[in-house]
Design an enzyme around this catalytic site. Sequence first.
Site, PDB file in Angstrom:
ATOM      1  N   ASP A 205     101.737  61.609 -64.981  1.00  0.00           N
ATOM      2  CA  ASP A 205     100.368  62.018 -64.628  1.00  0.00           C
ATOM      3  C   ASP A 205     100.418  63.371 -63.927  1.00  0.00           C
ATOM      4  O   ASP A 205     100.873  63.477 -62.782  1.00  0.00           O
ATOM      5  CB  ASP A 205      99.745  60.968 -63.715  1.00  0.00           C
ATOM      6  CG  ASP A 205      98.276  61.229 -63.404  1.00  0.00           C
ATOM      7  OD1 ASP A 205      97.826  62.367 -63.595  1.00  0.00           O
ATOM      8  OD2 ASP A 205      97.604  60.287 -62.956  1.00  0.00           O
TER       9      ASP A 205
ATOM     10  N   HIS B 293      97.882  60.249 -67.318  1.00  0.00           N
ATOM     11  CA  HIS B 293      96.645  60.044 -66.560  1.00  0.00           C
ATOM     12  C   HIS B 293      95.704  59.198 -67.405  1.00  0.00           C
ATOM     13  O   HIS B 293      95.014  59.708 -68.294  1.00  0.00           O
ATOM     14  CB  HIS B 293      96.014  61.392 -66.229  1.00  0.00           C
ATOM     15  CG  HIS B 293      94.877  61.291 -65.260  1.00  0.00           C
ATOM     16  ND1 HIS B 293      95.058  61.020 -63.923  1.00  0.00           N
ATOM     17  CD2 HIS B 293      93.538  61.406 -65.435  1.00  0.00           C
ATOM     18  CE1 HIS B 293      93.893  60.994 -63.310  1.00  0.00           C
ATOM     19  NE2 HIS B 293      92.948  61.216 -64.210  1.00  0.00           N
TER      20      HIS B 293
ATOM     21  N   SER C   1      90.521  57.453 -62.041  1.00  0.00           N
ATOM     22  CA  SER C   1      90.305  58.856 -61.718  1.00  0.00           C
ATOM     23  C   SER C   1      88.965  59.085 -61.038  1.00  0.00           C
ATOM     24  O   SER C   1      88.773  58.627 -59.918  1.00  0.00           O
ATOM     25  CB  SER C   1      90.452  59.684 -62.990  1.00  0.00           C
ATOM     26  OG  SER C   1      90.812  60.999 -62.662  1.00  0.00           O
TER      27      SER C   1
END
Length: 407
Positions: free
Chosen positions: A137, A169, A50
Amino acid sequence: MRLRNVFLALAAATGLAATSLAMSTAAVPPPQSGTLTKYDITGTYVSGLSSGGYLANQLHVAYSGVFQGAGIFSAGAYDCAQNNLNTALYACMDTLQARKTPAELEQLTRSRAAAGTVDPVQNLSGDPVWLFHGTADQTVAQVVNDDLATYYRDFGARVAYNNASAAGHAWVSPIGPNSCGSTSSPYVNKCGTTDPVREMLGHLFGQVNAAATTLSGKLVQFDQGRYVPGGNPAPVSMGREGFAYVPRACEAGPCKLMVTLHGCYQYYGLVGNALMDKGYLNEYADTNNMIVLYPQATTMSGNPRGCWDWWGYQSAQYPLKTGPQMTAVVNMVKALSTDGPPPTTTTTTPPVAECVTASNYAHTTAGRAYVTLGQTYALGSGQALGLWNTFTTSGIRQTSPNYWVKC
């Protein structure tokens, strides 16, 4: 539904064939204080989740002469955010606003390469790149992750893209503590018997030996201030401590180097060693002659969740070779490599200051603290000071530039 998740998104971004495995249950060794010393590094790679995935891409692009490949869990194309938080939230995580196309970002990269602010784009051609996005996600939209795949392919990188997993995620590991579809702390998930870490390393290295069932190496805890421009990590939203896992075999022989970057709400000061312990990299490091470097971000004003800088909260130069966080990580890489010069930083002496007692409102207006969701936090340290109003008072002192702690 995605809009509902946008304001949770920075918690992690702001962040396969099924095989039977003998899973290691060995915990990462306790950290021992030390410094980054030089090893015989034969290749340097970067990975991240991320916000860490965005920074991994920035490092690979800006320093493509240093990094030979990248493994990225859930992130978008280079400089998608364009130095703008709203763009980051609504265009580069969600799709509520228009974002630059991969072709536009590729041209931006070429222009920066021509100006010398990033390395030549030709370096990316042939580099192995491994990408991952889970179907559960809802933090980073898959089409944003798709843009990253297109961006790399257009520059000639050898892209492998796993977008079929039911993961949320998170970093996905065969020893992850969370369920596959989870998007929650510490953002390390397990998806059955699949092993995306082995898949990633196999694509980056060409082949990979089975993971170790016990760990032989050491976890070195070092002072990141030695590698940050100016000598103080707090003003660039980096923690004082960083970590490196060094297998015993690397003490005397050649090894690869993997830089691994956590997501938001995943930094050491909040979740401890969760990623280092459950990310399943050290187990492969032991059997594949690989050092793993774990730099650490932290909180500051404009970054209350400890994300890496991929939208410009700390510096407009964030995606360039001169970006403060970028420079710091590359200095760490150089410190570990016999090929690189030592880091050149200037250590500053933290100022001695008296305790400042005032209302939390006054602290924020004076730039000593910041407010998030009605709560006040000390600038730099992120320590909670209580409600944001003119009636609640607190005492804080400055221990270094832009770094305040409770008295």
